[in-house]
Design a protein around this motif. Structure first.
Motif, PDB file in Angstrom:
ATOM      1  N   GLY A  29       9.392   6.915  -1.354  1.00 26.79           N
ATOM      2  CA  GLY A  29       9.319   5.722  -2.187  1.00 26.79           C
ATOM      3  C   GLY A  29       9.966   5.911  -3.541  1.00 26.79           C
ATOM      4  N   PHE A  30      10.035   7.157  -3.991  1.00 23.87           N
ATOM      5  CA  PHE A  30      10.629   7.430  -5.294  1.00 23.87           C
ATOM      6  C   PHE A  30      12.134   7.172  -5.318  1.00 23.87           C
ATOM      7  CE2 PHE A  30       6.826   9.126  -7.120  1.00 23.87           C
ATOM      8  CZ  PHE A  30       7.060   9.055  -8.489  1.00 23.87           C
ATOM      9  N   ALA A  31      12.767   7.058  -4.164  1.00 28.10           N
ATOM     10  CA  ALA A  31      14.199   6.724  -4.163  1.00 28.10           C
ATOM     11  C   ALA A  31      14.430   5.379  -4.847  1.00 28.10           C
ATOM     12  CB  ALA A  31      14.729   6.692  -2.730  1.00 28.10           C
TER      13      ALA A  31
ATOM     14  N   VAL B 236       5.768   3.077 -12.164  1.00 26.23           N
ATOM     15  CA  VAL B 236       5.551   1.883 -11.337  1.00 26.23           C
ATOM     16  C   VAL B 236       5.768   0.623 -12.174  1.00 26.23           C
ATOM     17  CG1 VAL B 236       3.812   0.546 -10.062  1.00 26.23           C
ATOM     18  CG2 VAL B 236       4.011   3.016  -9.693  1.00 26.23           C
ATOM     19  N   GLU B 237       5.190   0.597 -13.368  1.00 31.09           N
ATOM     20  CA  GLU B 237       5.304  -0.584 -14.226  1.00 31.09           C
ATOM     21  C   GLU B 237       6.748  -0.813 -14.684  1.00 31.09           C
ATOM     22  OE1 GLU B 237       0.737  -0.399 -15.980  1.00 31.09           O
ATOM     23  OE2 GLU B 237       2.423   0.153 -17.286  1.00 31.09           O
ATOM     24  N   LEU B 238       7.443   0.261 -15.052  1.00 30.80           N
ATOM     25  CA  LEU B 238       8.845   0.127 -15.449  1.00 30.80           C
ATOM     26  C   LEU B 238       9.695  -0.409 -14.302  1.00 30.80           C
ATOM     27  CD1 LEU B 238       9.384   3.443 -17.466  1.00 30.80           C
ATOM     28  CD2 LEU B 238       9.566   1.117 -18.404  1.00 30.80           C
ATOM     29  N   SER B 239       9.471   0.133 -13.104  1.00 33.75           N
ATOM     30  CA  SER B 239      10.257  -0.278 -11.929  1.00 33.75           C
ATOM     31  C   SER B 239      10.027  -1.747 -11.609  1.00 33.75           C
ATOM     32  CB  SER B 239       9.890   0.592 -10.721  1.00 33.75           C
ATOM     33  OG  SER B 239      10.188   1.951 -10.956  1.00 33.75           O
ATOM     34  N   ILE B 240       8.757  -2.151 -11.578  1.00 36.87           N
ATOM     35  CA  ILE B 240       8.441  -3.550 -11.266  1.00 36.87           C
ATOM     36  C   ILE B 240       8.968  -4.474 -12.366  1.00 36.87           C
ATOM     37  CG2 ILE B 240       6.553  -5.210 -10.981  1.00 36.87           C
ATOM     38  CD1 ILE B 240       4.987  -2.960  -9.581  1.00 36.87           C
ATOM     39  N   GLY B 241       8.889  -4.014 -13.603  1.00 32.70           N
ATOM     40  CA  GLY B 241       9.408  -4.825 -14.700  1.00 32.70           C
ATOM     41  C   GLY B 241      10.892  -5.111 -14.560  1.00 32.70           C
ATOM     42  N   ILE B 242      11.660  -4.090 -14.140  1.00 39.40           N
ATOM     43  CA  ILE B 242      13.096  -4.282 -13.938  1.00 39.40           C
ATOM     44  C   ILE B 242      13.348  -5.251 -12.796  1.00 39.40           C
ATOM     45  CG2 ILE B 242      15.229  -3.142 -13.181  1.00 39.40           C
ATOM     46  CD1 ILE B 242      14.155  -0.616 -14.689  1.00 39.40           C
TER      47      ILE B 242
ATOM     48  N   ARG C 268      13.101   7.614   6.968  1.00 42.06           N
ATOM     49  CA  ARG C 268      12.448   6.749   5.981  1.00 42.06           C
ATOM     50  C   ARG C 268      13.507   6.024   5.160  1.00 42.06           C
ATOM     51  NH1 ARG C 268       8.583  10.971   6.256  1.00 42.06           N
ATOM     52  NH2 ARG C 268       6.450  10.184   6.417  1.00 42.06           N
ATOM     53  N   HIS C 269      13.197   4.790   4.787  1.00 39.54           N
ATOM     54  CA  HIS C 269      14.129   3.968   4.008  1.00 39.54           C
ATOM     55  C   HIS C 269      14.583   4.702   2.744  1.00 39.54           C
ATOM     56  CE1 HIS C 269      15.861   0.393   2.123  1.00 39.54           C
ATOM     57  NE2 HIS C 269      15.112   0.613   1.064  1.00 39.54           N
ATOM     58  N   GLY C 270      13.642   5.303   2.034  1.00 37.67           N
ATOM     59  CA  GLY C 270      13.978   5.980   0.789  1.00 37.67           C
ATOM     60  C   GLY C 270      14.926   7.139   0.993  1.00 37.67           C
ATOM     61  N   ALA C 271      14.779   7.862   2.095  1.00 37.27           N
ATOM     62  CA  ALA C 271      15.675   8.981   2.387  1.00 37.27           C
ATOM     63  C   ALA C 271      17.097   8.477   2.588  1.00 37.27           C
ATOM     64  CB  ALA C 271      15.187   9.737   3.620  1.00 37.27           C
TER      65      ALA C 271
ATOM     66  N   THR D 176       0.816  -1.221   0.000  1.00 41.62           N
ATOM     67  CA  THR D 176       0.000   0.000   0.000  1.00 41.62           C
ATOM     68  C   THR D 176       0.845   1.264   0.000  1.00 41.62           C
ATOM     69  OG1 THR D 176      -0.122   0.037   2.414  1.00 41.62           O
ATOM     70  CG2 THR D 176      -1.844  -1.197   1.253  1.00 41.62           C
ATOM     71  N   THR D 177       2.152   1.120  -0.197  1.00 39.69           N
ATOM     72  CA  THR D 177       3.040   2.273  -0.358  1.00 39.69           C
ATOM     73  C   THR D 177       3.799   2.100  -1.662  1.00 39.69           C
ATOM     74  OG1 THR D 177       4.931   1.245   0.756  1.00 39.69           O
ATOM     75  CG2 THR D 177       3.373   2.484   2.149  1.00 39.69           C
ATOM     76  N   LEU D 178       4.315   3.184  -2.185  1.00 38.48           N
ATOM     77  CA  LEU D 178       5.097   3.110  -3.413  1.00 38.48           C
ATOM     78  C   LEU D 178       6.334   2.245  -3.203  1.00 38.48           C
ATOM     79  CD1 LEU D 178       5.582   3.956  -6.341  1.00 38.48           C
ATOM     80  CD2 LEU D 178       6.700   6.037  -5.466  1.00 38.48           C
ATOM     81  N   LEU D 179       7.010   2.422  -2.076  1.00 35.10           N
ATOM     82  CA  LEU D 179       8.192   1.627  -1.758  1.00 35.10           C
ATOM     83  C   LEU D 179       7.853   0.143  -1.745  1.00 35.10           C
ATOM     84  CD1 LEU D 179      11.122   1.295  -0.675  1.00 35.10           C
ATOM     85  CD2 LEU D 179      10.170   1.559   1.618  1.00 35.10           C
ATOM     86  N   GLY D 180       6.753  -0.203  -1.092  1.00 32.37           N
ATOM     87  CA  GLY D 180       6.358  -1.600  -1.031  1.00 32.37           C
ATOM     88  C   GLY D 180       6.021  -2.154  -2.399  1.00 32.37           C
TER      89      GLY D 180
END
Length: 359
Positions: free
Chosen positions: A181-183, A219-225, A262-265, A129-133
């Motif tokens: 999450g964008f990190a 999101v799709e590009l990231s998950i695809g990689i 935060r993890h991303g930071a 439910t988060t971008l990072l997740g």
């Protein structure tokens, strides 16, 4: 709201789909299957009402139990895992039952670990439910908890039956959490997908709007990689190491900050450190290093850390699970989308790179 979902297959010994779209969290029965009787939904306090809605969508087909766990890294403790094992034991969970991780990366890490270890493995559905997740923690089968000595030191590789990325769950995220999450999204851009960087640079406001087509594309590009990498190297024997870009120093910063960052930071700072390390070792151009800072700062992510903390961070990195014996290993870039391993760099080089990110 629903739309036509995108399905990305994570290949390997135990292949599974990552499904991306809207309104998908209310269709989990299709992933659980008919053989499941009991379902444990693990969720953080902030998602209590949403977890109750998810439960309501499954009642009638399954016996559904809700388990609330602490927010963020506080969930990833052996005491919390033991609490969940206790619930499953008292409810007589068998190997034909299932766990759903419904939350951010910490929840999916914890739920995955509990599913992997209960009766040596029960069915697992991850609903980040988060971008990072969604782009990182829930995909790839890494599960784990933290110890006093470091992050994710106890865990297992365990493939879920499915990952369900419902983009509607991201619209209520706080802006800071979304940008953190964008990190991980930026990480994918530098190690393998330059299109990601181009989309962010073109218009950062549009790229970070969860309702925009550009956001979904990222999101799709990231998950695809990630799917491609973990499909080839599930247990991190080689290629999968590239996903640790920025994470060696990043995890040390998280530990030093008692997981209040935060993890991303933390990973953002770690990526700039890795870029400086590559530049100082003659691998990476000034232009690509500067691009790290420019993109991360456009997302309001940090790119510096206090100079005086180096010895503490170094000691933590030497305990990191990515080390080999006493040999530190860093993922660095030879160029954009050309990641490689830098093993055992001289400590003077590490210190010089750290000085470049010091504040």
């Amino acid at each position: 709201m629903t739309d036509q979902p995108t399905e990305i297959l994570v290949d390997g010994v135990n292949p599974y789909p990552v499904v991306i779209g809207r309104g998908l969290r209310f269709g989990l029965a299709s992933h659980l299957g008919s053989g499941v009787n009991k379902v444990l939904v693990v969720h953080p306090p902030t998602l209590g009402a949403a977890a109750a809605e998810l439960r309501a969508s499954l009642i009638g087909q399954y016996e559904v139990l809700l388990a609330e766990v602490p927010d963020a890294e506080a969930a990833k403790r052996i005491e919390v895992a033991s609490f969940l094992w206790g619930i499953m034991g008292q409810a007589d969970f068998t190997r034909s039952d299932a766990v759903i991780g419904f939350g951010g990366g910490s929840v999916t890490d914890l739920a995955g670990f509990v599913a992997a270890t209960w009766l040596r493995g029960v069915r697992l559905i991850q609903v980040p439910t988060t971008l990072l997740g969604m782009v990182d923690a829930a995909v790839g089968g890494k599960t784990g908890i933290n110890t006093t000595e470091g992050k994710n030191l106890v865990g297992a590789f365990y493939a879920p039956a499915a990952v369900v990325g419902d983009l509607d769950t991201l619209t209520s995220l706080g802006r800071n959490e979304l940008l953190a999450g964008f990190a991980e999204v930026v990480k994918y851009g530098f190690i393998a997908g330059p299109e990601i960087l181009d989309i962010i640079e073109r218009d950062v406001e549009v790229a970070t709007d969860p309702e925009s087509p550009e956001f979904r594309r990222l999101v799709e590009l990231s998950i695809g990689i990630k799917a491609r990498v973990v499909g080839e190297d599930f247990t991190e024997q080689g290629l999968r190491e590239i996903l640790n870009y920025g994470h060696t120093l990043g995890h040390a910063i998280e530990h030093a900050e008692r997981y209040q960052w935060r993890h991303g930071a933390a990973v953002s700072v770690g990526m700039v450190f890795a870029a400086e390390l590559a530049r100082l070792s003659g691998r990476l151009s000034d232009e690509v290093v500067d691009r790290h800072r420019r993109i991360l700062e456009s997302l309001t992510l940090p790119t510096t850390y206090p100079v005086g903390r180096w010895q503490t961070l170094l000691a933590t990195m030497q305990r990191d699970k990515k080390a080999r014996g006493s040999l530190l290993r860093f993922i660095v870039l030879d160029d954009l989308a050309r990641p490689t391993v830098l093993a055992g760099p001289d400590q003077s080089l590490l210190f010089a790179a750290y000085q470049e990110i010091g504040s």
